[in-house]
Write a protein that holds these residues in place. Structure first.
Motif, short mmCIF file in Angstrom:
data_model
loop_
_atom_site.label_atom_id
_atom_site.label_comp_id
_atom_site.label_asym_id
_atom_site.label_seq_id
_atom_site.Cartn_x
_atom_site.Cartn_y
_atom_site.Cartn_z
N ALA A 42 -32.78 -4.01 -29.74
CA ALA A 42 -31.71 -4.67 -30.40
C ALA A 42 -30.98 -3.76 -31.53
CB ALA A 42 -32.14 -6.08 -30.85
N GLY A 43 -31.86 -3.07 -32.14
CA GLY A 43 -31.71 -2.34 -33.16
C GLY A 43 -30.69 -1.21 -32.96
N ILE A 44 -31.26 -0.31 -31.92
CA ILE A 44 -30.24 0.72 -31.19
C ILE A 44 -28.93 0.18 -30.91
CG2 ILE A 44 -30.27 2.27 -29.30
CD1 ILE A 44 -33.31 2.31 -29.26
N ILE A 45 -28.99 -0.84 -30.48
CA ILE A 45 -27.52 -1.47 -30.05
C ILE A 45 -26.85 -1.67 -31.05
CG2 ILE A 45 -26.36 -3.35 -28.74
CD1 ILE A 45 -28.80 -3.45 -26.77
N ALA A 46 -27.21 -2.72 -32.00
CA ALA A 46 -26.48 -3.44 -33.21
C ALA A 46 -27.21 -3.51 -34.41
CB ALA A 46 -25.74 -4.66 -32.33
N ALA A 47 -27.92 -2.70 -34.74
CA ALA A 47 -28.50 -2.88 -36.12
C ALA A 47 -27.25 -2.73 -37.04
CB ALA A 47 -29.48 -1.75 -36.36
N ASN A 48 -27.51 -3.66 -38.26
CA ASN A 48 -26.24 -3.61 -39.34
C ASN A 48 -26.69 -3.93 -40.40
OD1 ASN A 48 -23.73 -3.44 -40.32
ND2 ASN A 48 -22.99 -5.40 -39.38
N GLY A 49 -27.42 -2.87 -41.15
CA GLY A 49 -28.26 -2.85 -42.52
C GLY A 49 -28.58 -1.59 -42.94
N VAL A 50 -29.79 -1.36 -43.44
CA VAL A 50 -30.34 -0.19 -43.67
C VAL A 50 -30.08 0.79 -42.45
CG1 VAL A 50 -32.34 1.28 -44.10
CG2 VAL A 50 -32.02 -1.24 -45.12
N MET A 51 -30.12 0.32 -41.40
CA MET A 51 -29.94 0.97 -40.01
C MET A 51 -28.46 0.83 -39.58
SD MET A 51 -33.60 2.00 -38.29
CE MET A 51 -33.08 3.56 -37.88
N LYS A 52 -27.86 1.63 -38.78
CA LYS A 52 -26.59 1.13 -38.16
C LYS A 52 -26.98 1.70 -36.66
CE LYS A 52 -24.20 0.09 -41.70
NZ LYS A 52 -23.61 -1.38 -41.79
N GLY A 53 -26.90 0.66 -36.00
CA GLY A 53 -26.75 0.89 -34.45
C GLY A 53 -25.55 1.43 -33.84
N VAL A 54 -25.50 1.37 -32.67
CA VAL A 54 -24.20 2.02 -31.95
C VAL A 54 -23.08 1.14 -32.12
CG1 VAL A 54 -23.29 2.94 -29.70
CG2 VAL A 54 -25.67 3.14 -30.11
N ALA A 55 -23.23 -0.10 -32.02
CA ALA A 55 -22.17 -1.06 -32.09
C ALA A 55 -22.52 -2.04 -33.25
CB ALA A 55 -21.96 -1.78 -30.82
N PRO A 56 -22.58 -1.67 -34.46
CA PRO A 56 -23.42 -2.50 -35.45
C PRO A 56 -22.77 -3.74 -35.73
CG PRO A 56 -21.93 -0.87 -36.55
CD PRO A 56 -21.67 -0.65 -35.08
N GLU A 57 -21.40 -4.11 -35.03
CA GLU A 57 -20.96 -5.65 -35.30
C GLU A 57 -20.84 -6.38 -34.01
OE1 GLU A 57 -18.11 -5.80 -39.06
OE2 GLU A 57 -17.03 -4.63 -37.55
N ALA A 58 -21.50 -5.95 -32.93
CA ALA A 58 -21.61 -6.68 -31.61
C ALA A 58 -22.45 -7.75 -31.93
CB ALA A 58 -22.41 -5.63 -30.68
N GLU A 59 -22.03 -8.96 -31.00
CA GLU A 59 -22.97 -10.05 -31.06
C GLU A 59 -24.22 -9.97 -30.11
OE1 GLU A 59 -20.35 -13.26 -30.21
OE2 GLU A 59 -18.91 -12.86 -31.36
N LEU A 60 -25.28 -10.35 -30.66
CA LEU A 60 -26.55 -10.23 -29.91
C LEU A 60 -27.22 -11.45 -29.43
CD1 LEU A 60 -28.56 -7.75 -32.33
CD2 LEU A 60 -27.35 -7.17 -30.16
N TYR A 61 -27.26 -11.55 -28.21
CA TYR A 61 -28.04 -12.84 -27.71
C TYR A 61 -29.23 -12.37 -26.85
CZ TYR A 61 -23.68 -15.03 -28.17
OH TYR A 61 -22.56 -15.65 -28.77
N ALA A 62 -30.36 -12.97 -27.18
CA ALA A 62 -31.66 -12.69 -26.69
C ALA A 62 -32.06 -13.58 -25.71
CB ALA A 62 -32.73 -12.63 -27.90
N TYR A 63 -32.62 -12.89 -24.48
CA TYR A 63 -33.08 -13.70 -23.47
C TYR A 63 -34.80 -13.15 -23.18
CZ TYR A 63 -28.37 -14.83 -22.75
OH TYR A 63 -27.00 -14.98 -22.84
N ARG A 64 -35.47 -14.16 -23.70
CA ARG A 64 -36.77 -13.72 -23.78
C ARG A 64 -37.43 -14.14 -22.66
NH1 ARG A 64 -42.06 -16.42 -25.72
NH2 ARG A 64 -43.53 -14.93 -26.09
N ALA A 65 -37.45 -12.77 -21.56
CA ALA A 65 -38.08 -12.94 -20.29
C ALA A 65 -39.49 -12.52 -20.08
CB ALA A 65 -37.49 -12.44 -19.07
N LEU A 66 -40.06 -11.72 -21.31
CA LEU A 66 -41.24 -11.20 -21.22
C LEU A 66 -41.99 -11.46 -22.43
CD1 LEU A 66 -39.78 -7.55 -20.31
CD2 LEU A 66 -40.51 -9.09 -18.77
N GLY A 67 -43.13 -12.02 -22.24
CA GLY A 67 -44.05 -12.57 -23.25
C GLY A 67 -45.15 -11.82 -23.83
N PRO A 68 -46.13 -12.19 -24.31
CA PRO A 68 -47.37 -11.57 -24.94
C PRO A 68 -47.57 -10.44 -24.07
CG PRO A 68 -47.78 -13.76 -25.23
CD PRO A 68 -46.63 -13.66 -24.20
#
Length: 751
Positions: free
Chosen positions: A190-216
């Motif tokens: 997610a940070g590589i795609i759209a980090a928007n803070g100390v680090m800046k991702g490729v698209a820092p203002e994109a909207e992020l949606y998480a689909y957790r399909a992989l667990g522990p």
């Protein structure tokens, strides 16, 4: 079971595995257990028509242990259930609307340099049609992964929601487990795609949606990944990133089919190609999906250490061990032999660089032993051909690096003859294909994969509670996913096919250390250049020509149709050419033509295999050029000759069946087999014990079968070494599996 569903495979997070030690066989393995009929299993059903949940609920009423997990309508037609193995087996036989079923087994899974390197900083000076800077604003990016730490200060403002298919709720937070099963992979992506803070991702203002399909542990079931894709389509996600995969090279598994359907619905799907390089035919599902953008890993600008001695013909490239301290030596140091890195091999190493052979004990132990003996640094040379990536723990406090077997053996010869002093020189390198990056082509349809590459080596990004450098095609794919968000903002009416073409048409062709271009089935069209893709004025679709297989007939010819579209503001004159004609293939190219702004034209390219093709070659590749008067577009092509030398055995898994007297095995044969079998050996002596199964003329695809344990062998299953083999047209391939303790289904993966 009915026909096996090509989807019950282990998917992994696509981080390179720590290189393994030499294989040793322990004859005292725990007994392989018999699955209980009360064991809970997840089963995936593919149905002929769209299932109705009410009807399904009625269907499962007689079975007290069974519950419905997911009902699929969007990208897959079917449903999944969970219940006791014995009741699931009964239900499976009774349900009439099933095409095939399968047990839904497990899927697994530095920006300051890499983001500017692909042109993401330069596009900030560009504007979209509304006058806003290109930052990915308004574009919805979905991430199917281990979840996201949405409290991270660099991600919190961009996180918009998601769903957890592991715990069954709407809280897709990374796993937090005190027993060491925490995850961080999805947050890094997610940070590589759209980090928007100390680090800046490729698209820092994109909207992020998480689909957790992989667990522990970064694992999840087939139906959970399918559910993530399905939900992303329902949520009208613009871009979907899947940094996960299998070691099975096949174009027809359910996840690949689902991704292709998602693309048809308008989703831009981005996948990792895999981390099983540098061998060919290693690209894994879903990186084989024809409509998705499959991404290989390249290097951003890196300071690469080389070992130097004035008497050597060439300097030796060092690959620093992942997880260790940086290689920062300069002054000459004496080199000494260190055997296999055991304590007894490290008597006089204090203040020196130790050369150690790979094998027998883990890398961390080798380096810690040298560290305890006072060594300044460790170099480990491979015990097989090619480079490798090693991993050491954070307990290591001295530099450690890897070299090839060839370089290591030459160094060993030097050390036997004389005292050797070696210093370190540093070179800035970029746009090299990462050794771990999986190569194509795709089996069965002979497609070019990966499509493009992006930086995936030593990428620093967000993780829960901080930042961390990781590497893998898992890190390359989100660079492209973020770039897709930028391109979608700039050209909101472009289709997924057009966005894929824009990146392929403007990619930079990469070259190896000798200045030779990598093959099309290794790098695709090349390394992504976002700023050039945004400004492109011509689209060529598809962006690569996968011609297929041309048999030995002299005049065998194939036609391929391409669509050329002028997306510029002026008329353009188009001309095809071949920069460096390859031996063995002749092309008939279209005549020059002109397109007005917004105009498009289909053209046909004829490919003919000649009798003069290189006799030892079964993969012929190169590129065709198209000039629009302003831009030259390289279109990679590939054709295969007769029956190429690809792996004939993939995804071999075996376990004891519900009945204690039976074994259950699964295997994928991408080319079928004239003869197929599974042979058993004693792992202590490698004495042949007999055949578990054997048959002739086996078709393409998955085999799933239960076979009786051979009573005459009179062996303990915990000491059996299984070898699955396939012979086709004089060629043989095999995959080995040690029947090793307690997991219900033993899987091989690319980590």
């Amino acid at each position: 079971m009915k026909k096996f569903l090509a989807g019950a495979l282990a998917f992994m997070l696509l981080l390179p595995t720590a290189a393994a030690s030499s294989k040793t066989i322990n004859p005292a393995l725990p007994q392989l257990p018999s699955p209980s009929p009360h064991e809970k299993v997840v089963m995936l059903f593919s149905t002929k028509t769209k299932p109705n949940r009410s009807a399904l609920e009625k269907m499962i009423e007689p079975f007290s242990s069974i519950k419905i997990r997911y009902v699929f309508h969007e990208v897959f037609t079917g449903f999944s259930i969970e219940g006791e193995r014995s009741e699931v087996a009964k239900l499976e036989e009774k349900y009439p609307n099933v095409q095939y079923t399968a047990e839904a087994n497990m899927y697994k899974t530095n920006m300051e340099e890499s983001v500017p390197f692909i042109g993401a900083d330069r596009v900030r000076k560009f504007f979209d049609r509304k006058g806003a800077r290109l930052t990915g604003k308004g574009i919805k990016v979905g991430i199917i992964d281990t979840g996201i730490d949405y409290h991270h200060p660099d991600l919190a403002r961009n996180y918009k929601g998601g769903q957890d298919f592991v715990d069954g709720d709407r809280n897709p937070m990374e796993s937090r487990n005190k027993r060491g099963m925490t995850t961080l992979h999805g947050t890094h992506v997610a940070g590589i795609i759209a980090a928007n803070g100390v680090m800046k991702g490729v698209a820092p203002e994109a909207e992020l949606y998480a689909y957790r399909a992989l667990g522990p542990g970064g694992q999840g079931t087939t139906d959970q990944v399918l559910a993530g894709i399905e939900q992303a389509v329902k949520d009208h996600i613009d871009v979907l990133n899947l940094s996960l995969g299998t070691d099975v090279n096949a174009p027809d598994l359910p996840i690949t089919t689902a991704l292709n359907k998602a693309v048809e619905r308008g989703v831009i799907a981005v996948t990792s190609s895999g981390n099983s390089g540098p061998n060919l035919w290693t690209v894994g599902t879903p990186g084989t999906a024809s409509e998705a953008i499959s991404v290989g890993a390249s290097t951003p600008p890196m300071k690469v250490p080389y070992l130097h001695n004035r008497l050597w013909k060439k300097d030796i490239k060092l690959v620093p061990m992942y997880g260790g301290v940086p290689w920062n030596l300069i002054s000459p140091l004496q080199m000494v032999k260190g055997g296999l890195g055991e304590k007894k091999d490290l008597k006089r190493v204090s203040g020196k660089i130790v050369l150690i052979k790979r094998g027998d004990i883990p890398f961390t132990m080798k380096v810690k032993n040298a560290q305890a003996a006072g060594a300044k640094a460790v170099i480990i040379y491979n015990n097989t051909g090619g480079e490798f990536l090693g991993r050491v723990s954070d307990e290591v406090r001295i530099p450690a690096a890897a070299i090839t077997r060839k370089d290591g053996e030459q160094l060993m010869k030097s050390l036997r003859r004389r005292r050797v002093l070696a210093s370190t020189k540093y070179r800035i390198e970029k746009d090299r294909l990462a050794d771990f990056s999986s190569r194509g082509p795709v089996t069965i349809n002979w497609g070019i994969k990966p499509d493009i590459t992006a930086p995936g080596v030593e990428i620093r990004s967000t993780v829960p509670n901080g930042y961390l450098s990781l590497q893998g095609t898992s890190m390359a794919a989100p660079h492209v996913a973020g770039a897709c968000a930028i391109l979608k903002q700039a050209h909101p009416d472009w289709t997924p096919e057009e966005i894929k073409a824009a990146f392929m048409n403007t990619a930079k062709e990469m070259k190896d250390d000798k200045g030779q271009p990598y093959h099309a089935y290794e790098q695709g069209a090349g390394r992504i250049q976002l700023d050039k893709a945004v400004k492109t004025e011509t689209l060529v679709m598809p962006g690569a020509l996968s011609i297929g297989r041309l048999p030995s007939a002299r005049f065998e010819e194939k036609e391929k149709t391409m669509l050329i579209k002028n997306v510029g503001k002026e008329a353009k004159n188009y001309t095809f050419s071949i920069p460096e004609p390859q031996k063995g293939v002749h092309f008939e190219l279209p005549d020059p033509f002109t397109l007005q702004p917004g105009e498009e034209q289909k053209v046909t390219i004829h490919a003919e295999r000649l009798m003069t093709y290189p006799k030892k070659a079964d993969l012929i590749d190169g590129s065709i050029q198209l000039s629009d008067g302003k831009q030259i577009i390289h279109i990679p092509y590939l054709y295969v000759v007769n029956e190429p030398r690809y792996p004939r055995v993939m995804g071999f898994a075996i376990a004891r069946a519900t009945s204690g007297s039976m074994l259950h095995y699964e295997i994928y044969l991408p080319g079928g087999a004239e003869e197929f079998g599974i042979a058993l050996y004693d792992p202590a002596t490698m004495k042949y014990l007999g055949l578990l199964d054997w048959r002739k003329k086996v078709g393409v695809g998955f085999i799933e079968k239960q076979v009786p344990i051979p009573a005459k062998m009179n062996v303990d299953l915990n000491q059996v070494f299984a070898v699955a083999f396939a012979r086709t047209k004089g060629r043989e391939d095999y995959q080995e599996l040690l029947l090793n303790l307690a997991t219900p289904l033993q899987k091989k993966g690319n980590g």
